[in-house]
Motif scaffolding. Structure first.
Motif, PDB file in Angstrom:
ATOM      1  N   ASP A   1       0.857  -1.181   0.000  1.00 57.87           N
ATOM      2  CA  ASP A   1       0.000   0.000   0.000  1.00 57.87           C
ATOM      3  C   ASP A   1       0.892   1.229   0.000  1.00 57.87           C
ATOM      4  OD1 ASP A   1      -2.080   1.831   0.377  1.00 57.87           O
ATOM      5  OD2 ASP A   1      -2.149   1.500   2.534  1.00 57.87           O
ATOM      6  N   GLY A   2       0.924   1.952  -1.077  1.00 58.19           N
ATOM      7  CA  GLY A   2       1.819   3.087  -1.237  1.00 58.19           C
ATOM      8  C   GLY A   2       1.822   4.076  -0.095  1.00 58.19           C
ATOM      9  N   GLU A   3       0.673   4.326   0.524  1.00 58.50           N
ATOM     10  CA  GLU A   3       0.604   5.278   1.626  1.00 58.50           C
ATOM     11  C   GLU A   3       1.062   4.664   2.941  1.00 58.50           C
ATOM     12  OE1 GLU A   3      -3.204   7.182   1.913  1.00 58.50           O
ATOM     13  OE2 GLU A   3      -3.370   7.295  -0.249  1.00 58.50           O
ATOM     14  N   GLY A   4       1.063   3.343   3.019  1.00 49.62           N
ATOM     15  CA  GLY A   4       1.524   2.685   4.224  1.00 49.62           C
ATOM     16  C   GLY A   4       0.538   2.668   5.373  1.00 49.62           C
ATOM     17  N   ASN A   5      -0.689   3.116   5.151  1.00 43.36           N
ATOM     18  CA  ASN A   5      -1.649   3.115   6.251  1.00 43.36           C
ATOM     19  C   ASN A   5      -2.532   1.866   6.258  1.00 43.36           C
ATOM     20  OD1 ASN A   5      -3.395   3.609   4.149  1.00 43.36           O
ATOM     21  ND2 ASN A   5      -3.832   5.729   4.726  1.00 43.36           N
ATOM     22  N   GLY A   6      -2.360   1.024   5.263  1.00 41.44           N
ATOM     23  CA  GLY A   6      -3.072  -0.244   5.228  1.00 41.44           C
ATOM     24  C   GLY A   6      -4.535  -0.159   4.847  1.00 41.44           C
ATOM     25  N   GLU A   7      -5.021   1.022   4.503  1.00 42.52           N
ATOM     26  CA  GLU A   7      -6.447   1.177   4.233  1.00 42.52           C
ATOM     27  C   GLU A   7      -6.883   0.597   2.891  1.00 42.52           C
ATOM     28  OE1 GLU A   7      -8.129   4.984   5.102  1.00 42.52           O
ATOM     29  OE2 GLU A   7      -7.028   5.150   6.969  1.00 42.52           O
ATOM     30  N   SER A   8      -5.935   0.454   1.971  1.00 43.89           N
ATOM     31  CA  SER A   8      -6.338  -0.043   0.661  1.00 43.89           C
ATOM     32  C   SER A   8      -5.997  -1.524   0.461  1.00 43.89           C
ATOM     33  CB  SER A   8      -5.686   0.796  -0.441  1.00 43.89           C
ATOM     34  OG  SER A   8      -4.297   0.602  -0.433  1.00 43.89           O
ATOM     35  N   VAL A   9      -5.514  -2.178   1.507  1.00 51.72           N
ATOM     36  CA  VAL A   9      -5.192  -3.602   1.376  1.00 51.72           C
ATOM     37  C   VAL A   9      -6.211  -4.443   2.145  1.00 51.72           C
ATOM     38  CG1 VAL A   9      -2.736  -3.250   0.949  1.00 51.72           C
ATOM     39  CG2 VAL A   9      -3.519  -3.539   3.269  1.00 51.72           C
ATOM     40  N   SER A  10      -6.398  -5.648   1.673  1.00 53.57           N
ATOM     41  CA  SER A  10      -7.417  -6.527   2.247  1.00 53.57           C
ATOM     42  C   SER A  10      -6.951  -7.180   3.552  1.00 53.57           C
ATOM     43  CB  SER A  10      -7.752  -7.633   1.246  1.00 53.57           C
ATOM     44  OG  SER A  10      -6.642  -8.509   1.105  1.00 53.57           O
ATOM     45  N   ARG A  11      -7.911  -7.760   4.224  1.00 50.19           N
ATOM     46  CA  ARG A  11      -7.611  -8.498   5.454  1.00 50.19           C
ATOM     47  C   ARG A  11      -6.624  -9.627   5.153  1.00 50.19           C
ATOM     48  NH1 ARG A  11     -11.015  -9.415  10.185  1.00 50.19           N
ATOM     49  NH2 ARG A  11     -10.062 -11.052  11.403  1.00 50.19           N
ATOM     50  N   GLU A  12      -6.810 -10.281   4.022  1.00 50.38           N
ATOM     51  CA  GLU A  12      -5.916 -11.384   3.637  1.00 50.38           C
ATOM     52  C   GLU A  12      -4.487 -10.878   3.424  1.00 50.38           C
ATOM     53  OE1 GLU A  12      -4.599 -15.068   3.237  1.00 50.38           O
ATOM     54  OE2 GLU A  12      -6.643 -14.541   3.841  1.00 50.38           O
ATOM     55  N   THR A  13      -4.349  -9.698   2.866  1.00 50.19           N
ATOM     56  CA  THR A  13      -3.020  -9.114   2.668  1.00 50.19           C
ATOM     57  C   THR A  13      -2.382  -8.783   4.010  1.00 50.19           C
ATOM     58  OG1 THR A  13      -3.665  -8.231   0.525  1.00 50.19           O
ATOM     59  CG2 THR A  13      -1.734  -7.251   1.556  1.00 50.19           C
ATOM     60  N   HIS A  14      -3.169  -8.254   4.926  1.00 55.05           N
ATOM     61  CA  HIS A  14      -2.663  -7.987   6.283  1.00 55.05           C
ATOM     62  C   HIS A  14      -2.162  -9.292   6.905  1.00 55.05           C
ATOM     63  CE1 HIS A  14      -3.559  -3.789   7.457  1.00 55.05           C
ATOM     64  NE2 HIS A  14      -4.453  -3.868   6.479  1.00 55.05           N
ATOM     65  N   LYS A  15      -2.945 -10.334   6.750  1.00 54.56           N
ATOM     66  CA  LYS A  15      -2.569 -11.631   7.322  1.00 54.56           C
ATOM     67  C   LYS A  15      -1.267 -12.139   6.703  1.00 54.56           C
ATOM     68  CE  LYS A  15      -4.179 -16.338   8.091  1.00 54.56           C
ATOM     69  NZ  LYS A  15      -5.291 -17.283   8.014  1.00 54.56           N
ATOM     70  N   ARG A  16      -1.155 -12.056   5.391  1.00 53.89           N
ATOM     71  CA  ARG A  16       0.065 -12.523   4.713  1.00 53.89           C
ATOM     72  C   ARG A  16       1.290 -11.706   5.143  1.00 53.89           C
ATOM     73  NH1 ARG A  16      -3.071 -12.637   0.052  1.00 53.89           N
ATOM     74  NH2 ARG A  16      -1.895 -10.903  -0.808  1.00 53.89           N
ATOM     75  N   CYS A  17       1.115 -10.411   5.299  1.00 59.72           N
ATOM     76  CA  CYS A  17       2.230  -9.557   5.728  1.00 59.72           C
ATOM     77  C   CYS A  17       2.689  -9.911   7.136  1.00 59.72           C
ATOM     78  CB  CYS A  17       1.833  -8.081   5.655  1.00 59.72           C
ATOM     79  SG  CYS A  17       1.666  -7.448   3.972  1.00 59.72           S
ATOM     80  N   LEU A  18       1.743 -10.164   8.029  1.00 62.86           N
ATOM     81  CA  LEU A  18       2.099 -10.540   9.396  1.00 62.86           C
ATOM     82  C   LEU A  18       2.752 -11.921   9.418  1.00 62.86           C
ATOM     83  CD1 LEU A  18       2.166  -9.775  12.358  1.00 62.86           C
ATOM     84  CD2 LEU A  18      -0.135 -10.730  12.596  1.00 62.86           C
TER      85      LEU A  18
END
Length: 120
Positions: free
Chosen positions: A49-66
């Motif tokens: 997510d270019g802005e880095g605030n996580g607002e434009s990425v999905s829950r699944e993306t958050h999970k994969r990043c963690l």
């Protein structure tokens, strides 16, 4: 703002992030590396997510990043990852510039003058 993001923003501990996103973890690994894992998680989110605030990425993306951040610390450690400034300097080498020393020397000199005039 979505309900997911509201819930995400209410989390405060690393363990809460793992539980909320459904990522399995070893508590001993998280206990030792919690700040580093969350910092790496943030780095991976910014890449998604270019802005880095996580607002434009999905829950699944958050999970994969963690998951990815956690996996990094299963095979590495904080010194190797060098996420924080304290780990970024070369071992045994520290630099203090004159701009940091001169104000201290001037203040110390002024203090000495004040003390010597008071004694006289």
């Amino acid at each position: 703002m979505s309900r997911f993001l509201e819930d995400l923003r209410s989390l405060s501990s690393a363990e809460e992030f793992f539980s909320f996103l459904g990522v399995e973890f070893n508590p001993k690994v998280v206990q030792v590396n919690r700040l580093h894992i969350l910092k790496k998680y943030q780095t991976y989110l910014k890449a998604c997510d270019g802005e880095g605030n996580g607002e434009s990425v999905s829950r699944e993306t958050h999970k994969r990043c963690l998951e990815r951040a956690y996996a990094d610390f299963l095979t590495s450690d904080a010194r190797s990852e060098k996420l924080f400034k304290v780990f970024q300097s070369e071992a045994g080498k520290a630099f203090v510039g004159l701009d940091a020393i001169l104000p201290l020397a001037a203040a110390e000199c002024s203090e000495s003058k004040v003390n010597s005039s008071a004694e006289a």
